[in-house]
Design an enzyme around this catalytic site. Structure first.
Site, PDB file in Angstrom:
ATOM      1  N   ASP A 208     -19.350 -11.986  30.937  1.00  0.00           N
ATOM      2  CA  ASP A 208     -19.510 -10.652  30.360  1.00  0.00           C
ATOM      3  C   ASP A 208     -20.110  -9.663  31.364  1.00  0.00           C
ATOM      4  OD1 ASP A 208     -19.446  -8.698  28.360  1.00  0.00           O
ATOM      5  OD2 ASP A 208     -21.498  -9.140  27.734  1.00  0.00           O
ATOM      6  N   GLU A 452     -24.517 -21.282  31.025  1.00  0.00           N
ATOM      7  CA  GLU A 452     -23.755 -21.481  29.793  1.00  0.00           C
ATOM      8  C   GLU A 452     -22.403 -22.163  30.011  1.00  0.00           C
ATOM      9  OE1 GLU A 452     -23.455 -17.861  27.555  1.00  0.00           O
ATOM     10  OE2 GLU A 452     -25.608 -17.486  27.610  1.00  0.00           O
ATOM     11  N   TYR A 505     -29.443 -15.775  20.971  1.00  0.00           N
ATOM     12  CA  TYR A 505     -29.256 -14.410  20.463  1.00  0.00           C
ATOM     13  C   TYR A 505     -29.245 -14.420  18.939  1.00  0.00           C
ATOM     14  CZ  TYR A 505     -28.291 -12.991  25.236  1.00  0.00           C
ATOM     15  OH  TYR A 505     -28.406 -12.731  26.577  1.00  0.00           O
ATOM     16  N   GLU A 541     -32.654 -16.116  28.329  1.00  0.00           N
ATOM     17  CA  GLU A 541     -32.015 -14.882  27.863  1.00  0.00           C
ATOM     18  C   GLU A 541     -32.333 -14.686  26.392  1.00  0.00           C
ATOM     19  OE1 GLU A 541     -27.803 -14.358  28.429  1.00  0.00           O
ATOM     20  OE2 GLU A 541     -27.824 -15.260  30.435  1.00  0.00           O
TER      21      GLU A 541
END
Length: 640
Positions: A208, A452, A505, A541
């Site tokens: 991303d 990831e 997240y 993160e």
């Protein structure tokens, strides 16, 4: 571009047979520094440029553009170096261009470099994304795979053939990503002629951020003597008030030589000396390298001067290289990360090399601004998400005491075909290059081999076991991690990492808007991780997008209020776990950054606590208050 399959298999088998040893590269990769015996000439500025828009992107090779000035083979435009080419013009096709682009320029080489046969002249490219081929005066001198690390070639003999002519440098760069590149990608051809023209294709990626391309860091010519210091490795330790610097120096060029090593303090005063290609320097009343906000004198650096004298039957050669050295130790327990035997808590950020117009191109004003903002925030650390950053950035971290988790470009590894032997072979080479470049930086405290990856896939365990053990063999002084997002992702590599780095997240990608359940989910998340692996945990993160100036109360997603509320909900859990096994928090992200176009991104990723132009959102002030509170718990002073 890719490594041939048969070679890749043989190389992996050979690596496994020699595991536990350091795999040497062809030579060192010392950062070019001037001295009494070395000179550096920057080639930054405007270069001639052309994108190869032919259907097969191969016209430049078919017509041998490297054989003469690029401007004589067709139209060119001016292109700044260093910079990504994508945002420089008003041409949308260049912004999203995939394939070969060509750069060239002529350089006046100093006459003394050419006339002195005892001088080596080296061409160095700081980085170019992704695959590069370099010619000098029409002759190929090197090629390199990978978009974030330096490469170089000696060109002395070439420039001496025609000493009165300018030196013409041509660099072709291809940003195509395949299943075997790092990061990986795929090219998809659209064959529906009712919707797409012939030959239409797109580059697919599983990461991303925008795939900026071009020559991203400085291009240099530098000199060394014919016999020269090729590489230096240092390891440091201390006991009580005495420090120890173990060193190893590699010399290239033959002939018998004498090496003298001198260590000086920050003020230029003599500290210790030794001789020979390896040995140790004892430092009395040592001043340790400490992180920012962990000590009143962070980032203390000694200077280790390596002086070489080499004698042949007809000549004497002298070389000198000075390496900054920070004396510190790193240790990891099941619950703590120790710097100089003191618990260190990461309160930092993730970043990108990303800004308006220049893209990923190196830019000193931006770098200095970012460091000022980080110190204002009370940041003591960052991760080089998701690729190695410029060497000059790590040098600033050394001087300012900013701790670095140094990450390779292993992002977007989602396809099972990217766990094959060819991919692993390239990934190992990238780690070789990364450790070779950054091994002497005291600010670098941990290697990250991936971000990831889909490591629940069957080949992943062999892949990551090999990769992590290889990295540990290259450098036995630093821990190794890879960054994960789910427990399934960690299954294959978890047993081999030293620190668990977790991205999550909650209330953003999952259970959108439900801030009330973040504490339960996050706490359970941490407990499961620690119960399974018994390793210290970093929240590598977390965050939420916030459109600058968008406000709503009660908070709603994409508002500054929601970003603040989500961060606070995470912080409450962090504080519960900090005295147990939780050792750090890295916000995603320091600043907004560009991504590919899509319906989930409005002109880029907006998770920054600063805008892309480095203006603060409300979250910057929330984080500043928290980070300075965390710093003061270690006894540091409040900011002015």
């Amino acid at each position: 571009m890719s490594v041939p399959g048969s070679f890749a298999v043989l190389r992996v088998l050979w690596l496994l047979s020699v595991f536990g040893t350091v795999l040497p590269l062809d030579g060192g990769m010392l950062f070019p520094r001037e001295s009494s015996f070395r000179e550096v000439k920057e080639l930054n500025g405007l270069w001639d440029f052309r994108a190869d828009g032919s259907p097969n992107r191969n016209e430049g090779f078919e017509k041998a553009w490297h054989k003469r000035r690029l401007a004589k083979t067709g139209p060119v435009i001016e292109m700044p170096v260093p910079a990504s080419y994508n945002d420089i013009t008003q041409d949308p096709t260049l912004r999203d261009f995939i394939g070969w682009v060509w750069y060239d320029r002529e350089v006046a080489v100093p006459a003394r470099w050419i006339s002195d046969e005892g001088t080596r002249v080296v061409l160095r490219v700081g980085s170019a994304h992704y695959y590069s081929i370099v010619w000098v005066n029409g002759e190929k001198v090197t090629e390199h795979e990978g978009g974030h690390l330096p490469f170089e070639a000696e060109i002395s003999s070439l420039i001496r053939r025609e000493p009165t002519k300018p030196c013409r440098i041509t660099i072709a760069v291809n940003n195509t990503l395949t299943l075997e590149t790092l990061p990986p990608g795929t090219i998809q051809y659209m064959n529906d002629s009712s919707r797409y023209p012939d030959g239409f294709f797109v580059q697919n990626m599983d990461f991303d951020f925008f795939n900026y391309a071009g020559i991203h860091r400085s291009v240099l010519l530098y000199t060394t003597p014919k016999v020269y210091v090729d590489d230096i490795s240092v390891e440091t330790n201390f006991m009580d008030y005495t420090g120890l610097v173990r060193y190893k120096v590699s010399v290239q060029g033959g002939f018998s030589n004498t090496l003298n090593i001198t260590l000086m303090d920050k003020d230029g005063h003599f500290v210790a000396s030794s001789s020979g290609s390896s040995g140790g320097l004892r430092v009395v009343d040592v001043k340790l390298w400490w992180p920012y906000l962990m000590h009143e004198n962070p980032g203390y650096l000694y200077s280790m001067k390596v002086h070489l004298i080499a004698v042949s039957e007809t000549s004497t050669y002298e070389d000198e290289y000075t390496l900054p050295v920070g004396i510190r130790t790193i240790n990891v327990t099941n619950t703590q990360f120790l710097i100089n035997n003191k618990p260190f808590y990461f309160h930092g950020v993730n970043k990108h090399e990303d800004s308006d117009i220049r893209g990923r191109g190196f830019d000193w004003p931006l770098i200095v601004k970012d460091f000022n903002l980080m110190k204002w925030l009370g940041v003591n650390s960052f991760r080089t998400s998701h690729y190695p950053y410029a060497e000059e950035i790590l040098q600033m971290c050394d001087r300012h005491g900013i701790v670095v988790i140094d990450e390779c470009p292993g992002v977007g590894i989602k396809d099972i075909r990217s766990f094959g032997n060819a991919s692993l072979s390239h990934h190992l080479v990238v780690m070789d290059e990364l450790v070779r470049r950054d091994k002497n930086h005291p600010s670098v405290v941990m290697w990250s081999v991936a971000n990831e990856p889909a490591s629940e896939m069957p080949p992943a365990e062999f892949y990551f076991k090999t990769l992590i053990e290889h990295t540990k063999a290259l450098d036995q002084t630093r821990p190794v991690t890879y960054v994960t997002i789910t427990e399934a992702d960690m299954d294959k590599g978890g047993p081999y990492v030293d620190v668990v780095c977790v991205n999550s997240y909650f209330a953003w990608y999952f259970d959108q808007g439900r801030l009330d359940i973040v504490p339960l989910q996050l706490s359970t998340h941490f407990e499961n991780w620690y119960r399974k692996y018994q390793r210290p945990i970093i929240q590598s993160e977390y965050g939420a997008d916030a459109v600058p100036g968008l406000h709503m109360d009660p908070p709603m997603m994409f508002t500054e209020e929601y970003q603040n509320a989500l961060l606070q909900s995470y912080h409450d859990v962090f504080d519960q776990k900090r005295n147990q096994y939780f050792i750090g928090e890295l916000i995603w992200n320091f600043a907004d950054f560009m991504t590919s176009q899509g319906i989930y991104r409005v002109v880029g990723n907006k998770k920054g606590i600063f805008t892309r132009q480095r203006q603060p959102k409300a979250a910057a002030f929330l984080l500043r208050k928290r980070y300075w509170r965390l710093a003061n718990e270690t006894g540091r002073l409040l900011p002015d």
